[in-house]
Enzyme design. Structure first.
Site, PDB file in Angstrom:
ATOM      1  N   TRP A 100       0.895  -1.260  -0.039  1.00  0.00           N
ATOM      2  CA  TRP A 100       0.150  -0.040   0.039  1.00  0.00           C
ATOM      3  C   TRP A 100       0.745   1.191  -0.078  1.00  0.00           C
ATOM      4  CZ3 TRP A 100      -4.437  -0.738  -2.076  1.00  0.00           C
ATOM      5  CH2 TRP A 100      -4.965  -1.838  -2.036  1.00  0.00           C
ATOM      6  N   ASP A 168      -1.278   6.471   6.636  1.00  0.00           N
ATOM      7  CA  ASP A 168      -2.348   5.593   6.158  1.00  0.00           C
ATOM      8  C   ASP A 168      -2.709   4.475   7.409  1.00  0.00           C
ATOM      9  OD1 ASP A 168      -4.170   3.722   5.108  1.00  0.00           O
ATOM     10  OD2 ASP A 168      -3.098   3.338   3.264  1.00  0.00           O
ATOM     11  N   LYS A 192     -12.410  -1.993   7.176  1.00  0.00           N
ATOM     12  CA  LYS A 192     -11.574  -2.834   8.022  1.00  0.00           C
ATOM     13  C   LYS A 192     -12.264  -2.588   9.487  1.00  0.00           C
ATOM     14  CE  LYS A 192      -8.395  -2.409   4.360  1.00  0.00           C
ATOM     15  NZ  LYS A 192      -8.359  -3.580   3.788  1.00  0.00           N
TER      16      LYS A 192
END
Lengths: 356, 356
Positions: A100, A168, A192
């Site tokens: 990511w 993030d 999530k």
């Protein structure tokens, strides 16, 4: 009864789903579903404000930070971050500890002349020590991924750098305390630990608002969204509502510190089971191991698909590793009860006894 | 029992809400909510593909058009359209018939050197005749808003122009037949005739893919999304699922032609009631009147808030006009039963008899 180890969209707390199902056709006697409410009407404004207040409370968000509820996911923010924080001739540092971070860097490179990889973990099994980072003196920001969902690599402390840190936190928000004031910007895709996909939460320090370049798409302009209560256009109302229910559930569990205590215990027993087996393995340096995403392999790679299939039959679903890395992965977010981790460990032992 | 005249998010069909509530905690015995499913798992892929197939079927989408399910709303697409269809030195024509066309033009101006207003209706009460449009010879596209949600202005036919037509169909998709092949691109925010907010559907002719400039954010790159089944990143899975239920409901009603027949009847009787009253008024030229959004005023402006409040007490909710234009507005999308329009007309007559 199944346990869902999906990395995201992921399991939601059962009481949240029950309440959402009950309220779906008629919210609080209004005769309307939350999905049918005008986003500018009193009822939805109440839902939205209450969700934000709960999140601020759970994370102890300081008053000089704004909380935005946007669309486009974390991947959308990969583009929005450079647009909001720097002009095209600006500079940014990226510390890459997994896929990511790499994607954030790739997208950022489209909008900045100077995008520097300050450090990269290769393979993605550790966080490079800060003493080795090569930072740009005039960077507009330093981007990190506090928890890498695919490789299961976690920062165990917040680095100390001069530029604002943009982090993030998609796969670890609300799973353990975050000291918000250590950061310039925190952002998290909801799917999530927050709610359904289609919502991304951005927490931004006020002094960083107003730096957006003119070409920033309006729906991602943080300042305009801060001014309009994230209602530049119609927000993802139903996701925002579910997020509010999840926030209240986290509070009911005792808040983030209580979640963290359970999460640490869940992760510790799963890593112990892996490390002590000789049959399973996790490649991440112990200090950098994720509390949320636990990738693992088996000694014989051809047993992996057998493991995933047999686990599924036993009610332990979505244990495939990400298609980019293979192996297995157990995502054990807030909504995964400790009993689910226990069931997985029991299954792993039993599987090893038959195949090991 | 209430009737919800919200312009969006708007009323959804009651059977869709009932099914969504029933299936919310456990979809088809999987032990999972749709919200909890991995977007790459078999179950959700099935849901996604089936929704797309239903939409293609309902709209008779030709094979050389791709259907994308994206985030960021129509307002996000206001930016994505110039990015995907033109380079920065390209050109586009905008025909402006209301506030959304104006906003599309404003956002487009950020990404193109040459953005031309080919025609503008001022006030926004009609569609300017094509013979008066001032088109750019080398325009990359011509943008129109087939139905203006705020002013209630509708194109009654598709204009004939050389460049590909890009049309915002947010508030009229599935309400009457659209000949897809007349257009280069159709796009629609879901929160009117498709499902919950947070989802935007883009229907694009294949030969227009691949023109995106390098700086297009990945989540809005139409070609990349066409290649990945709209899964560049995690899509808004729950909204996509609800959209699929709505598509099936439209099919159950007899499809788009049957919806259109009902919609024309609903709109005709409401406009008749307005025109015949002398107390209520709608300013739009008859040929340009929307079938979906019916704005109206009362003779004495100070009665408007009384009207809205009394209507609400009578179970007719969300009749306020858009804050930019005032007055009242009845949005009568597919999910608004004819009985709801009848109830509104009865209330209007009764209100007039007391206040007229």
């Amino acid at each position: 009864m199944i346990y869902n180890f999906s990395a995201g969209p992921a399991a939601l707390p059962a009481p949240v789903l029950r309440q959402a199902a009950e309220e779906l056709p008629d919210w609080h006697g209004t005769g309307m579903s939350v999905m049918e409410m005008s986003h500018r009407g009193r009822d939805f404004i109440g839902i939205a404000e209450s969700a934000e207040a709960s999140l601020r409370d759970l994370m102890d968000v300081p008053d000089d930070y704004r909380v935005l509820f946007l669309q486009g996911g974390a991947t959308g923010q990969f583009a929005a971050i450079p647009m909001n924080l720097a002009q095209a001739d600006g500079a940014a540092d990226y510390v890459i500890t997994g896929m990511w971070g790499k994607r954030a860097h790739g997208e950022g490179s489209k909008y900045l002349d100077r995008v520097n990889v300050a450090a990269i973990a290769s393979p993605s099994t550790y966080v490079p020590p800060e003493t080795h980072w090569q930072l740009t003196p005039d960077a507009d920001y330093v981007h990190i991924t506090l928890n890498e969902t695919i490789q299961g690599v976690r920062f165990d402390h917040v680095p100390s750098v001069a530029a604002p840190i943009v982090a993030d936190v998609s796969s670890m928000i609300l799973s353990e305390p975050i000291n918000v004031s250590d950061f310039g910007v925190l952002y998290a895709g909801a799917q999530k630990n927050i709610g359904p996909s289609g919502l991304v939460v951005v927490i931004v320090r006020e002094d960083l608002l107003g730096r957006a370049r003119a070409s920033t798409p309006q729906v991602w302009n943080w300042l305009e969204n801060a001014k309009s209560g994230s209602m530049i256009n119609t927000p993802p109302t139903f996701g925002w509502y579910i997020a509010g229910l999840v926030f209240r559930w986290v509070a009911d569990q005792g808040g983030v510190p209580a979640m963290a205590e359970t999460n640490r215990r869940k992760a510790a027993k799963l890593y112990d089971a892996i490390d002590q087996s000789g049959f399973y393995a996790n490649p991440v340096a112990p200090a950098s191991r994720s509390l949320m995403n636990v990738p693992f392999t088996v000694a014989q790679p051809d047993l992996e698909s057998v493991f995933v299939a047999e686990a599924r039959s036993a009610g332990l679903v979505n244990l495939e590793g990400h298609r980019a890395v293979g192996g297995m992965r157990a995502s054990i977010y807030n909504a995964m009860p400790e009993a689910g981790v226990d069931a997985l460990i029991d299954f792993m032992k039993e599987f090893e006894s038959r195949h090991g």
